[in-house]
Motif scaffolding. Structure first.
Motif, PDB file in Angstrom:
ATOM      1  N   ARG A 171       0.639  -1.376   0.345  1.00  0.00           N
ATOM      2  CA  ARG A 171       0.152  -0.077   0.110  1.00  0.00           C
ATOM      3  C   ARG A 171       0.499   1.469   0.247  1.00  0.00           C
ATOM      4  O   ARG A 171       2.145   1.243   0.541  1.00  0.00           O
ATOM      5  CB  ARG A 171      -1.198  -0.514   1.102  1.00  0.00           C
ATOM      6  N   ARG A 184      -7.065   4.000   1.661  1.00  0.00           N
ATOM      7  CA  ARG A 184      -8.184   3.259   0.992  1.00  0.00           C
ATOM      8  C   ARG A 184      -9.128   4.387   0.754  1.00  0.00           C
ATOM      9  O   ARG A 184      -9.235   5.101   1.622  1.00  0.00           O
ATOM     10  CB  ARG A 184      -8.715   2.245   1.909  1.00  0.00           C
ATOM     11  N   ARG A 185     -10.210   4.264   0.291  1.00  0.00           N
ATOM     12  CA  ARG A 185     -11.440   5.239   0.075  1.00  0.00           C
ATOM     13  C   ARG A 185     -12.489   4.675   0.702  1.00  0.00           C
ATOM     14  O   ARG A 185     -12.425   3.094   1.706  1.00  0.00           O
ATOM     15  CB  ARG A 185     -12.003   4.454  -1.879  1.00  0.00           C
ATOM     16  N   GLU A 209     -14.648   0.933   1.410  1.00  0.00           N
ATOM     17  CA  GLU A 209     -13.649  -0.210   1.519  1.00  0.00           C
ATOM     18  C   GLU A 209     -13.103  -0.646   1.751  1.00  0.00           C
ATOM     19  O   GLU A 209     -12.464  -0.461   3.474  1.00  0.00           O
ATOM     20  CB  GLU A 209     -12.158   0.866   0.146  1.00  0.00           C
ATOM     21  N   PRO A 210     -12.998  -2.409   2.389  1.00  0.00           N
ATOM     22  CA  PRO A 210     -12.547  -2.786   3.228  1.00  0.00           C
ATOM     23  C   PRO A 210     -11.091  -2.937   3.658  1.00  0.00           C
ATOM     24  O   PRO A 210     -10.388  -3.022   2.520  1.00  0.00           O
ATOM     25  CB  PRO A 210     -12.485  -4.262   3.256  1.00  0.00           C
ATOM     26  N   ASP A 211     -10.339  -3.297   4.934  1.00  0.00           N
ATOM     27  CA  ASP A 211      -8.253  -2.789   5.015  1.00  0.00           C
ATOM     28  C   ASP A 211      -8.161  -4.561   4.648  1.00  0.00           C
ATOM     29  O   ASP A 211      -8.927  -4.864   5.312  1.00  0.00           O
ATOM     30  CB  ASP A 211      -9.060  -2.611   6.649  1.00  0.00           C
TER      31      ASP A 211
END
Length: 181
Positions: free
Chosen positions: A61, A65-66, A69-71
Motif C-alpha cells: 500500500r 483506501r477509499r 473499502e475494506p482494509d
C-alpha cells in the motif's frame, strides 16, 4: 500463518531497495509483514511491487483506501518505519498526513501501537533545526527513534553511503525487543 503482524513502512531512500530481504528476515522471526510505502518509494520499486505483494501475502500500500473499502491488512502489533527520510519524519512529527504511511504512523501514536522509526538522512539534512525537533516530538509521543551512534542510524555525508550500509539489524532487533516473544 504468523501470529504477530508488523507494518513495515519505507520512504524513498536507497535502503528501500533491500526491502525484500528485510521482509524475509522478519518472516523468519515469525512476523506477518504488511508493506507500506511513500508514493516516491513505491515509484522507486514499481517493478517489484507485485513480487513484494506475493512475498508478504498482502497488497503493498502507498495510498489511503477509499471510504467504505475494506482494509486488506490485519491489525498491527508493531510498526517499523525504516528507512524514514527527512521529509517523512518531519511530516509525521508535524502531523502532516498527506501520505498513507505518515498518516497511519501518526494515528498509531494515538492508538498506542508500538512504533519504531529509523531515519535515513545525510549529515546536511541532520543539521537542519527541524530534524532534531521532529525526533524529539516523536520520541516524546512514545515512538522509538533509532538514531545516533549508540542506538541506530548515523548520518553520512551527502553523496556518500553509510559505512557498513543501513543498519537494518539494529531495527529488526529493536522490533523484537519492543514486541517481546
Amino acid at each position: 500463518m504468523n501470529s504477530r503482524t508488523i507494518y513495515l513502512f519505507c520512504s524513498a531512500a536507497p535502503p528501500v531497495f533491500e526491502v525484500a530481504s528485510v521482509i524475509e528476515s522478519l518472516q523468519a522471526r515469525g512476523w506477518d509483514v504488511c508493506l507500506g510505502l511513500t508514493p516516491a518509494a513505491a515509484s522507486w520499486v514499481e517493478e517489484s511491487l507485485s513480487g513484494l505483494a506475493t512475498l508478504t501475502g498482502h497488497p503493498v500500500r502507498s495510498r489511503y483506501r477509499r471510504p467504505g473499502e475494506p482494509d486488506a491488512w490485519p491489525a498491527a502489533d508493531v510498526i517499523l518505519f525504516a528507512p524514514a527520510t527527512f521529509n517523512t519524519l518531519n511530516s509525521w512529527a508535524l502531523g502532516l498526513t498527506s501520505s498513507f504511511v505518515a498518516g497511519v504512523a501518526a494515528e498509531a501514536i494515538g492508538k498506542r501501537i508500538p512504533t519504531l522509526a529509523m531515519p535515513c538522512v545525510n549529515a546536511a539534512y541532520a543539521r537542519h533545526p527541524q530534524f532534531e525537533q521532529s525526533i524529539e516530538v516523536l520520541r516524546s509521543a512514545g515512538v522509538a527513534v533509532l538514531y545516533g551512534a549508540d542506538t541506530g542510524f548515523v548520518p553520512n555525508q551527502p553523496g556518500e553511503q553509510p559505512p557498513g550500509g543501513y543498519p537494518w539489524h539494529i531495527a529488526l532487533d529493536a522490533v523484537e525487543a519492543t514486541a517481546g516473544p
